[in-house]
Design a protein around this motif. Structure first.
Motif, PDB file in Angstrom:
ATOM      1  N   ARG A 110      28.649  29.544  49.025  1.00 53.53           N
ATOM      2  CA  ARG A 110      28.322  28.514  49.989  1.00 53.53           C
ATOM      3  C   ARG A 110      29.529  27.638  50.320  1.00 53.53           C
ATOM      4  N   PHE A 111      30.334  27.284  49.300  1.00 47.36           N
ATOM      5  CA  PHE A 111      31.356  26.273  49.486  1.00 47.36           C
ATOM      6  C   PHE A 111      32.774  26.833  49.626  1.00 47.36           C
ATOM      7  N   ALA A 112      32.977  28.105  49.359  1.00 49.41           N
ATOM      8  CA  ALA A 112      34.288  28.740  49.519  1.00 49.41           C
ATOM      9  C   ALA A 112      35.415  27.895  48.939  1.00 49.41           C
ATOM     10  N   PRO A 113      35.397  27.599  47.639  1.00 45.49           N
ATOM     11  CA  PRO A 113      36.454  26.779  47.047  1.00 45.49           C
ATOM     12  C   PRO A 113      37.797  27.507  47.052  1.00 45.49           C
ATOM     13  N   ASP A 114      38.860  26.720  46.997  1.00 48.70           N
ATOM     14  CA  ASP A 114      40.202  27.304  46.888  1.00 48.70           C
ATOM     15  C   ASP A 114      40.469  27.808  45.478  1.00 48.70           C
ATOM     16  N   GLU A 115      39.827  27.156  44.496  1.00 52.25           N
ATOM     17  CA  GLU A 115      40.042  27.480  43.090  1.00 52.25           C
ATOM     18  C   GLU A 115      38.711  27.422  42.355  1.00 52.25           C
ATOM     19  N   VAL A 116      38.596  28.229  41.296  1.00 53.13           N
ATOM     20  CA  VAL A 116      37.481  28.090  40.368  1.00 53.13           C
ATOM     21  C   VAL A 116      38.051  28.075  38.957  1.00 53.13           C
ATOM     22  N   LYS A 117      37.434  27.247  38.113  1.00 53.32           N
ATOM     23  CA  LYS A 117      37.860  27.123  36.727  1.00 53.32           C
ATOM     24  C   LYS A 117      36.765  27.686  35.830  1.00 53.32           C
ATOM     25  N   LEU A 118      37.109  28.715  35.075  1.00 54.61           N
ATOM     26  CA  LEU A 118      36.149  29.334  34.179  1.00 54.61           C
ATOM     27  C   LEU A 118      35.659  28.324  33.152  1.00 54.61           C
ATOM     28  N   ASP A 119      34.359  28.282  32.938  1.00 55.99           N
ATOM     29  CA  ASP A 119      33.830  27.414  31.902  1.00 55.99           C
ATOM     30  C   ASP A 119      34.358  27.861  30.537  1.00 55.99           C
ATOM     31  N   MET A 120      34.633  26.884  29.686  1.00 57.08           N
ATOM     32  CA  MET A 120      35.231  27.220  28.392  1.00 57.08           C
ATOM     33  C   MET A 120      34.283  28.034  27.513  1.00 57.08           C
ATOM     34  N   ALA A 121      32.989  28.042  27.797  1.00 60.31           N
ATOM     35  CA  ALA A 121      32.070  28.873  27.037  1.00 60.31           C
ATOM     36  C   ALA A 121      32.383  30.358  27.226  1.00 60.31           C
ATOM     37  N   LEU A 122      32.930  30.718  28.377  1.00 61.15           N
ATOM     38  CA  LEU A 122      33.363  32.096  28.601  1.00 61.15           C
ATOM     39  C   LEU A 122      34.714  32.375  27.958  1.00 61.15           C
ATOM     40  N   VAL A 123      35.535  31.340  27.841  1.00 60.24           N
ATOM     41  CA  VAL A 123      36.911  31.500  27.357  1.00 60.24           C
ATOM     42  C   VAL A 123      36.982  31.507  25.837  1.00 60.24           C
ATOM     43  N   ARG A 124      36.210  30.636  25.195  1.00 60.19           N
ATOM     44  CA  ARG A 124      36.309  30.455  23.751  1.00 60.19           C
ATOM     45  C   ARG A 124      35.951  31.733  23.006  1.00 60.19           C
ATOM     46  N   GLY A 125      36.907  32.267  22.249  1.00 60.62           N
ATOM     47  CA  GLY A 125      36.688  33.476  21.467  1.00 60.62           C
ATOM     48  C   GLY A 125      36.615  34.740  22.289  1.00 60.62           C
ATOM     49  N   ILE A 126      37.142  34.719  23.503  1.00 64.94           N
ATOM     50  CA  ILE A 126      37.033  35.887  24.386  1.00 64.94           C
ATOM     51  C   ILE A 126      37.747  37.104  23.813  1.00 64.94           C
ATOM     52  N   ASP A 127      38.731  36.887  22.942  1.00 65.94           N
ATOM     53  CA  ASP A 127      39.442  38.001  22.330  1.00 65.94           C
ATOM     54  C   ASP A 127      38.537  38.824  21.412  1.00 65.94           C
ATOM     55  N   ARG A 128      37.394  38.267  20.999  1.00 56.83           N
ATOM     56  CA  ARG A 128      36.465  38.960  20.104  1.00 56.83           C
ATOM     57  C   ARG A 128      35.159  39.350  20.806  1.00 56.83           C
ATOM     58  N   GLU A 129      35.094  39.135  22.111  1.00 52.58           N
ATOM     59  CA  GLU A 129      33.837  39.326  22.835  1.00 52.58           C
ATOM     60  C   GLU A 129      34.017  40.263  24.039  1.00 52.58           C
ATOM     61  N   PRO A 130      33.813  41.560  23.851  1.00 56.94           N
ATOM     62  CA  PRO A 130      33.971  42.512  24.966  1.00 56.94           C
ATOM     63  C   PRO A 130      33.098  42.193  26.170  1.00 56.94           C
ATOM     64  N   ARG A 131      31.911  41.643  25.960  1.00 58.04           N
ATOM     65  CA  ARG A 131      31.038  41.341  27.094  1.00 58.04           C
ATOM     66  C   ARG A 131      31.642  40.228  27.953  1.00 58.04           C
ATOM     67  N   ARG A 132      32.191  39.208  27.303  1.00 57.74           N
ATOM     68  CA  ARG A 132      32.849  38.150  28.069  1.00 57.74           C
ATOM     69  C   ARG A 132      34.069  38.700  28.793  1.00 57.74           C
ATOM     70  N   GLN A 133      34.775  39.590  28.151  1.00 61.65           N
ATOM     71  CA  GLN A 133      35.942  40.195  28.802  1.00 61.65           C
ATOM     72  C   GLN A 133      35.531  40.943  30.063  1.00 61.65           C
ATOM     73  N   ALA A 134      34.415  41.650  29.997  1.00 59.61           N
ATOM     74  CA  ALA A 134      33.937  42.393  31.168  1.00 59.61           C
ATOM     75  C   ALA A 134      33.564  41.435  32.295  1.00 59.61           C
ATOM     76  N   ILE A 135      32.930  40.311  31.950  1.00 57.76           N
ATOM     77  CA  ILE A 135      32.541  39.328  32.969  1.00 57.76           C
ATOM     78  C   ILE A 135      33.776  38.728  33.626  1.00 57.76           C
ATOM     79  N   VAL A 136      34.760  38.346  32.809  1.00 53.20           N
ATOM     80  CA  VAL A 136      35.965  37.732  33.365  1.00 53.20           C
ATOM     81  C   VAL A 136      36.752  38.743  34.186  1.00 53.20           C
ATOM     82  N   ARG A 137      36.789  39.983  33.737  1.00 47.31           N
ATOM     83  CA  ARG A 137      37.488  41.020  34.505  1.00 47.31           C
ATOM     84  C   ARG A 137      36.862  41.159  35.895  1.00 47.31           C
ATOM     85  N   ALA A 138      35.538  41.115  35.954  1.00 47.62           N
ATOM     86  CA  ALA A 138      34.858  41.205  37.251  1.00 47.62           C
ATOM     87  C   ALA A 138      35.166  39.980  38.106  1.00 47.62           C
TER      88      ALA A 138
END
Length: 249
Positions: A167-195
């Motif tokens: 709806r708002f077409a932002p110039d930037e988006v900042k990933l919530d830290m809940a997706l970032v924290r421990g992402i090195d141990r979470e393949p599912r989060r990695q798949a989401i961020v990759r997408a």
């Protein structure tokens, strides 16, 4: 200019003392700051909670205006123009009654300290209550026409993220830290961020990962294609100053 409500008094009636701290958003390709985010703090450097707890419907407009002024003036005094970095300011869409009227103090402040308008980014959070999406869209369109960039913070924290993005077409988006924290141990989060990296690339939207605290998180995010990083791993917020980028220090 005609005032549109009793709150439009240039922010002079917000008498709760506060200060600004700054944290860099790092361009990992260059190791340099892409931007500094302005963060509300108490005068002694204490967290934002004490200040934010005193923000009410009655003083919300004044608080939003005061934050913009203090962020710009403090960042410029700290030497922002000696860098190529931008300044990212959190704003309250529900405190903006008229985009044109309510931006005037921001424009006056930027002119007074010779800050180019294209160095300003305004962030709003995905999980903030947005009572009138069409009004928010008008704000964002107005800000873009002025020359500001607009970012969605905490992207992925709520249920309406993709709708906000579309709806708002932002110039930037900042990933919530809940997706970032421990992402090195979470393949599912990695798949989401990759997408999300692919989606942002296709939509020409800059993607920032915030809340990075370890070398492992930083490395995985880089491998996934996230170029812009923010978090304690790179630098902690510093009161009234632009902190150096010191990974792991």
């Amino acid at each position: 200019m005609r005032r549109i409500c009793t709150g439009c008094r240039d922010g002079v009636d917000f008498d709760i003392p506060f200060a600004m701290a700054f944290q860099p958003i790092v361009d990992t390709d260059t190791g340099l700051p892409f931007a500094y985010e302005a963060l509300v703090r108490g005068l002694d450097g204490s967290g934002a909670c004490d200040v934010l707890s005193q923000v009410t419907d009655a003083n919300r407009y004044a608080f939003d205006q005061a934050c913009r002024v203090k962020a710009i003036e403090t960042a410029m005094a700290a030497g922002l123009m000696a860098t190529a970095a931008r300044l990212s300011i959190n704003f309250l869409p529900n405190a903006v009654y008229s985009p044109v009227a309510c931006i005037q103090l921001t424009l006056q402040t930027a002119r007074a300290v010779a800050m180019p308008l294209d160095r300003l980014i305004f962030e709003f959070t995905e999980n903030q209550l947005i009572a009138d999406p069409e009004h928010v869209a008008t704000i964002i369109d107005s800000y873009k026409q002025i020359g500001f960039k607009v970012a969605v913070d905490d992207f992925g924290a709520g249920h309406s993220g993709l709708d906000l993005f579309a709806r708002f077409a932002p110039d930037e988006v900042k990933l919530d830290m809940a997706l970032v924290r421990g992402i090195d141990r979470e393949p599912r989060r990695q798949a989401i961020v990759r997408a999300m990296v692919g989606m942002c690339r296709e939509l020409d939207t800059l993607l920032i990962a915030e809340g990075i605290e370890t070398a492992e998180e930083a490395a995985v995010l880089r491998d996934l294609g996230v170029r812009y990083h923010q978090g304690y791993w790179y630098a902690r917020p510093e009161l009234g100053a632009l902190p150096a980028i010191t990974p792991g220090a």
